[in-house]
Design an enzyme around this catalytic site. Structure first.
Site, mmCIF file in Angstrom:
data_model
loop_
_atom_site.group_PDB
_atom_site.id
_atom_site.type_symbol
_atom_site.label_atom_id
_atom_site.label_comp_id
_atom_site.label_asym_id
_atom_site.label_seq_id
_atom_site.Cartn_x
_atom_site.Cartn_y
_atom_site.Cartn_z
ATOM 1 C CE LYS C 102 6.375 -6.198 1.075
ATOM 2 N NZ LYS C 102 6.806 -5.786 -0.376
ATOM 3 N N GLY C 163 5.703 -4.860 -10.459
ATOM 4 C CA GLY C 163 6.174 -3.994 -11.503
ATOM 5 C C GLY C 163 5.397 -4.098 -12.759
ATOM 6 C CB ALA C 189 2.982 -6.352 -6.129
ATOM 7 C CB THR C 212 7.347 -0.063 -9.969
ATOM 8 O OG1 THR C 212 7.922 -1.429 -9.260
ATOM 9 C CG2 THR C 212 8.077 0.102 -11.377
#
Lengths: 261, 261, 261, 261
Positions: C102, C163, C189, C212
């Site tokens: 990745k 995040g 994300a 997260t």
């Protein structure tokens, strides 16, 4: 109290509304609409070479744009890669147009989205050749930074795909670009209503570029005025600072004692 | 080309921006800001009776609002139910204020949201007594219709809770209210930025009411001007008709043949 | 009826939820949460070389990830440019990790946004060296296409900054990427809630990557299950086709005649 | 770890997904889809009296809903005012249906939006008569409170107009209703995709009601499962607490020292 002037590459402008010249029903309408916007920067396409000036109804578009009044900003719309864009920019300069260029490289025929790689490449070349380069880009904060490092005069992130009238769908990214920018940020494409332009300005964009929404309006002069006002309003609000969004509420009405006197 | 005038209860207004008088830092600032908005309708609270005119610094607020220039629109802010609101409206009329009333009944102290039941009840009473009633309501299309049937002069759906600066979060409902309304629709509350006001107008609202965002701005005069421009811009766009949002895209730049001549 | 399997570079997966390994309170918690997600692809950072395995509390993270059960997807998080990323990928392969990577190159320390230029450059190198490359990118449809042309195995556009928990703020761009993609699209994300993951899948993403939101949940195992269900639900809906959003309405209740019998 | 049960009027339910019975292609499909949702509350319309049970193909809908398995929740869809709704509820009770009623009063034929005044009026009557009343309302926090005071068992604010598939466009208002509610809040109408249902639950709704999106899916059984999972996922996330949306960012990947060992 007036809004601050916009400064791009040492040139100062009172207006923060740039206008495109596509899709107007006639050159006369375009001229009057540009006038109504009080814009000082007007962009014109330097399209690829399959049309002769003689037969093209728009060939004489430049006759309708007063070069004293407007900075003519040639754009490379239609360029598929860096090479084509660079060639177009050089031709324009050779033909005596201002050595400014709105760099548009969009290989994709459906959404006309810009190519980040080719745009950076062409920017490097054109900056070195002394052009004032304003690249049209996806709302990509890292790309915006890299272009700044190369020496572009402004970055022009899109609000939404060209002609989509969706407004600033990239608002989260535009906010980051503005926060990190060292050159003016001009939101370009997708602004279909005055409120969209005002929002872009409130987010901190230094200017916006509008074309379709004015050009195809039932009354382009009036729509030009509307966008002009919206841009000024949004900019004023940004300069003053807007209040934070809050989740509770509070009364706004003052007490009036006259009834009890 | 000018925007159409706003007509409420046979009275005609050039301005489509109504302004509230709460939260200004002084009456002088308020007066100048009102002036800058070019508003013609100004709302003032007729709050409950625990303050004497003598000691209240805002008691003389009416001295700062030129009754020749503005329609003074008393509001019942602070009323917890229909009875209180009706009483306040009657007192205002008895005191010589215009027999117009912005009906606000919000039992909830946190979000100041309006009570639909009490609002309908008070509207019925006040309309019968000859008042021109403009009720502040949640963005509820069915309630708006019922109020129309009762004879109110306009409906004032909220964009978002008062003072929240969230903009027109009720846009879907406002659109339906506008579609079904037979009286003017005034979006009231929540408009924290010029772009919000422009959007409300573009949705088809006949007017907006703004207070906090102007009153607490670092420069209320300048913010008043900004809202004025945004409202005009949004209204113009609405009158012309805005282009549809589309999912594809299309080039906006015309062909320029000059390079090939 | 089961969802279709996900195929990346000839390898087939039942799960469409990829999981990251950062920010868990302990390796044990991480292991259990991964288990709960039923994920088959787990990404681990190959960070720059200033830490010795001995002293790093996370040095043994790989002991907690069953290589039989999961495809270990090394990521280059922390790489500032193509060179660093390529070096990290090579080191990982040399150390015996799967030759999948990745690709994350984010020079920006605040928002960790990816660099389009360096990402394309590193992709070219790594694809040639036989890596299965999954680049993390801004939601840029043209970049996604160029990466496909270079031979990446999937593209991983961001939904919002890492995040941030903002969800798919890039939905308009993701939709275009999906429409034009010839390789799987993995939204990575910004997905802070199960509804965000479901929305990404409904937009047509082939998979999502979540870290997260699971890692810092009060109960990561339970949150892992929640994301698993949301991803499956969103994918199912996409495979069936969702109804169009409409502006009118229509009754949903059937007639029931029993009362009149 | 299981989600908390839902309690309405002293009755406890494991499922937080209520389902409507309109628009299914056949009663058999409906039965299987209901089964797939694992719902425990199913609503059925008690429509006005112009159809005889004999000729109506849906007259026997109740034969397909196992009263042991589901709480049958009669609804007053089609009622134009309080009187009609009350009459329908009484007829249903007289016919032996459970003394629960989903109160729907929508005089508007286009958007089927509920009437706040008539709904409060009918609630008062039916609560006094011993019904367990669940009123369908606009997302109006003050109305929700007033209904609670009258003794309803739950409030059912709309997410968007029935059948519009727009999702929770009333999210700001729903959040306030949830914050202030003392009875369960069930988001009803407008939920067109699993992500919408998950979002409603994440906002704190106690349950959702879905009909059209399942009924008209290409595979209602599978869509029923998808909504079931989405509701569970959203509820789990709400019970754990979701992380706040933040504007900066931070790396999520742990350091992996193995390369340096």
């Amino acid at each position: 109290m007036k809004n601050q002037p916009l400064v791009i590459a040492d040139r100062q402008f009172e207006s923060r509304l740039m206008v495109g010249t596509g899709k107007f029903s006639s050159n006369e309408v375009m001229r009057d609409a540009l006038d109504a916007t009080e814009s000082e920067i007007v962009t014109v396409a330097l399209r690829r070479a399959d049309l002769s000036g003689g037969s093209d109804p728009y060939a004489n578009i430049l006759e309708y744009i007063d070069a004293e009044k407007y900075l003519l900003l040639p754009n490379t719309s239609g360029a598929m890669n860096a090479e084509e864009a660079v060639r177009l920019a050089r031709l324009a300069a050779a033909a005596g147009l201002p050595k400014w260029v709105k760099l548009e490289i969009h290989p994709d025929p459906t959404y006309l989205l810009p190519d980040p790689i080719e745009t950076l490449k062409a920017s490097e070349v054109l900056v070195k050749e002394g052009f004032t380069v304003l690249p049209y880009i996806n709302a990509d904060p890292v790309l915006a930074k890299r272009l700044q490092e190369v020496g572009v005069a402004a970055v022009m992130p899109l609000g939404a795909p060209i002609g989509s009238n969706k407004g600033v769908v990239t608002r989260d990214q535009v906010r980051i670009i503005v926060e990190q920018a060292t050159v003016p940020v001009v939101v370009d494409a997708g602004l279909g209503a005055p409120s969209h332009a005002a929002e872009a300005m409130e987010l901190g964009a230094d200017a916006v570029l509008v074309n379709t929404a004015i050009a195809i309006a039932s009354n382009p002069v009036r729509m030009g005025q509307a966008f002009k006002m919206a841009v000024e309003a949004g900019r004023s609000a940004y300069e003053m600072g807007l209040p934070e969004v809050i989740d509770g509420s509070s009364a706004t009405s003052p007490l009036t004692g006259f009834l009890n006197a």
